[in-house]
Design a protein around this motif. Structure first.
Motif, PDB file in Angstrom:
ATOM      1  N   VAL A  45       0.845  -1.196   0.000  1.00 30.07           N
ATOM      2  CA  VAL A  45       0.000   0.000   0.000  1.00 30.07           C
ATOM      3  C   VAL A  45       0.882   1.247   0.000  1.00 30.07           C
ATOM      4  N   LYS A  46       1.876   1.263   0.866  1.00 32.64           N
ATOM      5  CA  LYS A  46       2.786   2.411   0.954  1.00 32.64           C
ATOM      6  C   LYS A  46       3.524   2.643  -0.360  1.00 32.64           C
ATOM      7  N   VAL A  47       4.051   1.571  -0.955  1.00 38.42           N
ATOM      8  CA  VAL A  47       4.794   1.710  -2.213  1.00 38.42           C
ATOM      9  C   VAL A  47       3.865   2.146  -3.335  1.00 38.42           C
ATOM     10  N   ALA A  48       2.658   1.600  -3.407  1.00 39.09           N
ATOM     11  CA  ALA A  48       1.698   1.990  -4.447  1.00 39.09           C
ATOM     12  C   ALA A  48       1.402   3.486  -4.372  1.00 39.09           C
ATOM     13  N   ARG A  49       1.258   4.000  -3.174  1.00 42.46           N
ATOM     14  CA  ARG A  49       0.976   5.431  -3.003  1.00 42.46           C
ATOM     15  C   ARG A  49       2.192   6.278  -3.371  1.00 42.46           C
ATOM     16  N   GLU A  50       3.390   5.787  -3.085  1.00 50.42           N
ATOM     17  CA  GLU A  50       4.602   6.501  -3.497  1.00 50.42           C
ATOM     18  C   GLU A  50       4.755   6.479  -5.018  1.00 50.42           C
ATOM     19  N   LEU A  51       4.436   5.342  -5.640  1.00 48.60           N
ATOM     20  CA  LEU A  51       4.483   5.256  -7.104  1.00 48.60           C
ATOM     21  C   LEU A  51       3.502   6.248  -7.725  1.00 48.60           C
ATOM     22  N   GLU A  52       2.331   6.353  -7.122  1.00 48.87           N
ATOM     23  CA  GLU A  52       1.316   7.291  -7.608  1.00 48.87           C
ATOM     24  C   GLU A  52       1.875   8.720  -7.632  1.00 48.87           C
ATOM     25  N   GLU A  53       2.629   9.078  -6.614  1.00 45.92           N
ATOM     26  CA  GLU A  53       3.248  10.409  -6.571  1.00 45.92           C
ATOM     27  C   GLU A  53       4.265  10.604  -7.690  1.00 45.92           C
ATOM     28  N   GLN A  54       4.807   9.495  -8.204  1.00 41.38           N
ATOM     29  CA  GLN A  54       5.778   9.542  -9.296  1.00 41.38           C
ATOM     30  C   GLN A  54       5.107   9.325 -10.661  1.00 41.38           C
ATOM     31  N   ASN A  55       3.769   9.400 -10.686  1.00 42.42           N
ATOM     32  CA  ASN A  55       2.983   9.218 -11.907  1.00 42.42           C
ATOM     33  C   ASN A  55       3.124   7.807 -12.510  1.00 42.42           C
ATOM     34  N   ILE A  56       3.172   6.812 -11.621  1.00 43.09           N
ATOM     35  CA  ILE A  56       3.225   5.415 -12.043  1.00 43.09           C
ATOM     36  C   ILE A  56       2.008   4.706 -11.455  1.00 43.09           C
ATOM     37  N   SER A  57       1.237   4.058 -12.309  1.00 41.88           N
ATOM     38  CA  SER A  57       0.062   3.304 -11.864  1.00 41.88           C
ATOM     39  C   SER A  57       0.501   1.990 -11.216  1.00 41.88           C
ATOM     40  N   SER A  58      -0.403   1.384 -10.459  1.00 41.46           N
ATOM     41  CA  SER A  58      -0.094   0.089  -9.865  1.00 41.46           C
ATOM     42  C   SER A  58      -1.370  -0.726  -9.693  1.00 41.46           C
ATOM     43  N   LEU A  59      -1.162  -2.022  -9.583  1.00 40.79           N
ATOM     44  CA  LEU A  59      -2.257  -2.953  -9.331  1.00 40.79           C
ATOM     45  C   LEU A  59      -1.792  -3.927  -8.260  1.00 40.79           C
ATOM     46  N   ARG A  60      -2.577  -4.020  -7.202  1.00 40.26           N
ATOM     47  CA  ARG A  60      -2.354  -5.017  -6.160  1.00 40.26           C
ATOM     48  C   ARG A  60      -3.517  -5.993  -6.223  1.00 40.26           C
ATOM     49  N   PHE A  61      -3.242  -7.266  -6.014  1.00 35.01           N
ATOM     50  CA  PHE A  61      -4.336  -8.235  -6.081  1.00 35.01           C
ATOM     51  C   PHE A  61      -4.113  -9.372  -5.104  1.00 35.01           C
ATOM     52  N   ASP A  62      -5.219 -10.008  -4.728  1.00 30.53           N
ATOM     53  CA  ASP A  62      -5.179 -11.196  -3.883  1.00 30.53           C
ATOM     54  C   ASP A  62      -5.265 -12.419  -4.779  1.00 30.53           C
ATOM     55  N   GLN A  63      -4.312 -13.314  -4.617  1.00 33.88           N
ATOM     56  CA  GLN A  63      -4.374 -14.578  -5.353  1.00 33.88           C
ATOM     57  C   GLN A  63      -5.616 -15.358  -4.914  1.00 33.88           C
ATOM     58  N   TYR A  64      -6.027 -16.319  -5.740  1.00 32.64           N
ATOM     59  CA  TYR A  64      -7.177 -17.169  -5.427  1.00 32.64           C
ATOM     60  C   TYR A  64      -6.990 -17.796  -4.043  1.00 32.64           C
ATOM     61  N   GLY A  65      -8.026 -17.696  -3.206  1.00 30.81           N
ATOM     62  CA  GLY A  65      -7.984 -18.276  -1.872  1.00 30.81           C
ATOM     63  C   GLY A  65      -7.253 -17.419  -0.850  1.00 30.81           C
TER      64      GLY A  65
END
Length: 117
Positions: A45-65
Motif C-alpha cells: 500500500v505504501k509503495v503503491a501510493r509513493e508510485l502514484e506520486e511519481q505518476n506510475i500506476s499500480s495494481l495489487r491483487f489477492d491470489q485465489y484463496g
C-alpha cells in the motif's frame, strides 16, 4: 486514486486495487505465501501510493484463496498463482502498458518455464 474491483482471471473472482494515474507505466504487486494485496506490514500500500506520486500506476491483487478473492487457500496451487499473474500482466501488455512485476516471497518466485512476459 485507489479503485477496488473484482476481476475474473482463470475462471476465478480475484480482488484487486488499482492506483490509476493515467500513465501507461504500471507495477503489478504479487504477494507471498499466505499474504494479501496489502503486503507485509502494508508495504505494498505504501509503495503503491509513493508510485502514484511519481505518476506510475499500480495494481495489487489477492491470489485465489487469499485476502478478499474467492476460494479457499487450501485449494490454490502455485501453477494457478503463476497463470493469474501472467494473465493480469498480459492484459496490460496487450493494452500497450509498460509492465513491471513486484514480487514478495513466493510472489517473487520464478518458474523454470517460458512465458510471454
Amino acid at each position: 486514486m485507489e479503485n477496488i474491483r473484482f476481476i475474473e482471471v482463470n475462471k476465478k473472482k480475484i480482488a484487486t486495487v488499482v492506483n490509476d494515474v493515467g500513465s501507461k507505466n504500471i507495477v503489478i504487486f504479487c504477494h507471498g505465501f499466505r499474504g494479501s494485496k496489502i503486503g507485509p506490514n502494508r508495504f505494498f500500500v505504501k509503495v503503491a501510493r509513493e508510485l502514484e506520486e511519481q505518476n506510475i500506476s499500480s495494481l495489487r491483487f489477492d491470489q485465489y484463496g487469499s485476502g478478499d478473492s474467492e476460494g479457499d487457500f487450501i485449494d490454490s496451487r502455485f501453477d494457478d498463482w503463476v497463470k493469474t499473474t501472467e494473465e493480469i500482466a498480459n492484459d496490460y501488455l496487450s493494452k500497450e502498458y509498460k509492465v513491471s512485476l513486484f514480487g514478495q516471497s513466493m510472489g517473487g518466485r520464478s518458474e523454470e518455464h517460458t512465458s510471454e512476459l
